[in-house]
Scaffold this active site. Sequence first.
Site, PDB file in Angstrom:
ATOM      1  N   LYS A  96       0.849  -1.188   0.000  1.00  0.00           N
ATOM      2  CA  LYS A  96       0.000   0.000   0.000  1.00  0.00           C
ATOM      3  C   LYS A  96       0.887   1.242   0.000  1.00  0.00           C
ATOM      4  CE  LYS A  96      -4.169   1.870   2.132  1.00  0.00           C
ATOM      5  NZ  LYS A  96      -5.120   1.827   3.271  1.00  0.00           N
ATOM      6  N   ASN A 133     -14.229   2.988  -3.575  1.00  0.00           N
ATOM      7  CA  ASN A 133     -13.552   3.225  -2.304  1.00  0.00           C
ATOM      8  C   ASN A 133     -13.203   4.700  -2.168  1.00  0.00           C
ATOM      9  OD1 ASN A 133     -10.360   3.780  -2.287  1.00  0.00           O
ATOM     10  ND2 ASN A 133     -10.875   2.626  -4.140  1.00  0.00           N
ATOM     11  N   ASN A 192       2.729   6.373  -7.268  1.00  0.00           N
ATOM     12  CA  ASN A 192       1.282   6.580  -7.317  1.00  0.00           C
ATOM     13  C   ASN A 192       0.993   7.993  -7.824  1.00  0.00           C
ATOM     14  OD1 ASN A 192      -1.449   6.926  -6.852  1.00  0.00           O
ATOM     15  ND2 ASN A 192      -1.444   5.736  -4.957  1.00  0.00           N
ATOM     16  N   CYS A 195      -4.057   8.251  -7.615  1.00  0.00           N
ATOM     17  CA  CYS A 195      -5.144   8.166  -6.635  1.00  0.00           C
ATOM     18  C   CYS A 195      -6.118   9.319  -6.886  1.00  0.00           C
ATOM     19  CB  CYS A 195      -4.587   8.244  -5.221  1.00  0.00           C
ATOM     20  SG  CYS A 195      -5.848   8.082  -3.943  1.00  0.00           S
ATOM     21  N   LYS A 233       2.321   4.725 -12.080  1.00  0.00           N
ATOM     22  CA  LYS A 233       0.932   4.259 -12.127  1.00  0.00           C
ATOM     23  C   LYS A 233       0.038   5.362 -12.673  1.00  0.00           C
ATOM     24  CE  LYS A 233      -2.396   1.631  -9.367  1.00  0.00           C
ATOM     25  NZ  LYS A 233      -2.638   1.012  -8.040  1.00  0.00           N
ATOM     26  N   ASN A 260      -5.409   2.968 -12.558  1.00  0.00           N
ATOM     27  CA  ASN A 260      -5.910   3.122 -11.201  1.00  0.00           C
ATOM     28  C   ASN A 260      -7.429   3.294 -11.292  1.00  0.00           C
ATOM     29  OD1 ASN A 260      -6.140   3.603  -8.392  1.00  0.00           O
ATOM     30  ND2 ASN A 260      -4.204   4.711  -8.356  1.00  0.00           N
TER      31      ASN A 260
END
Length: 431
Positions: A96, A133, A192, A195, A233, A260
């Site tokens: 994570k 989520n 990342n 997100c 990502k 993502n």
Amino acid sequence: MVSLGFAHQIKMGAGSNSMVEFPVTRTPPGWRRNCKNRVKFRILTSENHVGEPDLSVTVNGLKMCNPFVIGSGPPGTNYTVMKRAFDEGWGAVIAKTVSLDAAKVVNVTPRYAKLRAAGVNGSLKGQIIGWENIELISDRPLETMLKEFKQLKEEYPDRILIASIMEEYDKAAWQELIERVEETGIDAIEINFSCPHGMPERKMGAAVGQDCALLEEVCGWINEKATVPVWAKMTPNITDITQPARVALSTGCEGVSAINTIMSVMGIDLDTLRPEPCVEGYSTPGGYSSKAVHPIALAKVMSIAQMMKKEFGDKDCSLSGIGGVETGGDAAEFILLGASTVQVCTGVMMHGYPLVKKLCTELKEFMKKHNFSSIEDFRGASLEYFTTHMDLVRRQQEAIRERKAVKKGLQSDKDWTGDGFVKETDSMVSN
């Protein structure tokens, strides 16, 4: 078998001049971490494979027993669950996402919402087809996560552990985070940039992935510091996903991951009039995943793969496919579109870590059906069948003309042949 394009040579027997080559499948971890410049590798496939299909892949120098990777999220949130993933047989684990200051990360609950099928058009009533989520990155102290990374690498030295990282717009912070995660012995880093909720408010995550100028600058900082392979990502919440992918690869990233989650609102409770997931009567748009996003993910991966083939064909860049993978067939589709690995996150949350066994079995069955011996035998094989709409029209018109020509039969007595006499006769029958 998949191996790197070089080998160790070992002399066989005392006084013997014969040599045998053993493929080198991975650079020693210590050498990689101490090397200033990262080395890129080309994937080679052995021919004439006999027996069971080989699921192993070597991507950017990292040898995995299969292409299935735990995607960054709850399935990689601590030592216990990552250990479970390795024990079950996943090819790699992406932890994570971590940042320097976990105190700024405050999650809420409930933070998930499900979309279930209505039981029409062949779907099973109640089947989960969508998942939203509003979860943030890791809220655990960085020191704790680093300690667990190190412990995992000590216990599983030959397994691939990838750190997912994210930081604010600060070069020093990015480079400090890279240095600290690399010290634990992790094998690669996934950045990342994608997100879609919470983090963009702090100019993080998708806020970077949607701004190519900002992305180029941050990727420059990252690749200036990193000594292990870096995957960027990608966010699907952008008009043309090939643009940030191109920037990431051009600035030195060895690979890209896509996609993502997709920005979404799961729904409104028609009794309470409140959105889901509902936290004290309120909600916020979140990331959409699971089976419903699979076709969208395939299109994004296809676009990136075509761009990579055209513009980076002579370089060893990798592509990791993500989105709605629950079966070996789902994974095969990503690989057919050019992915070297396939990530699973929501699927694990729904079906558990043993899912990897089902994925491997079903992927092998697909490979046997088509007589593929390795992943490289069919990686990217379907890309050539995508074209423009204008070309589809041209192809169909040409096919129609050919069919009409066949129906007309022979135009002259000189066209009769002995071998095809019966078919030639039938071609001129009207009923």
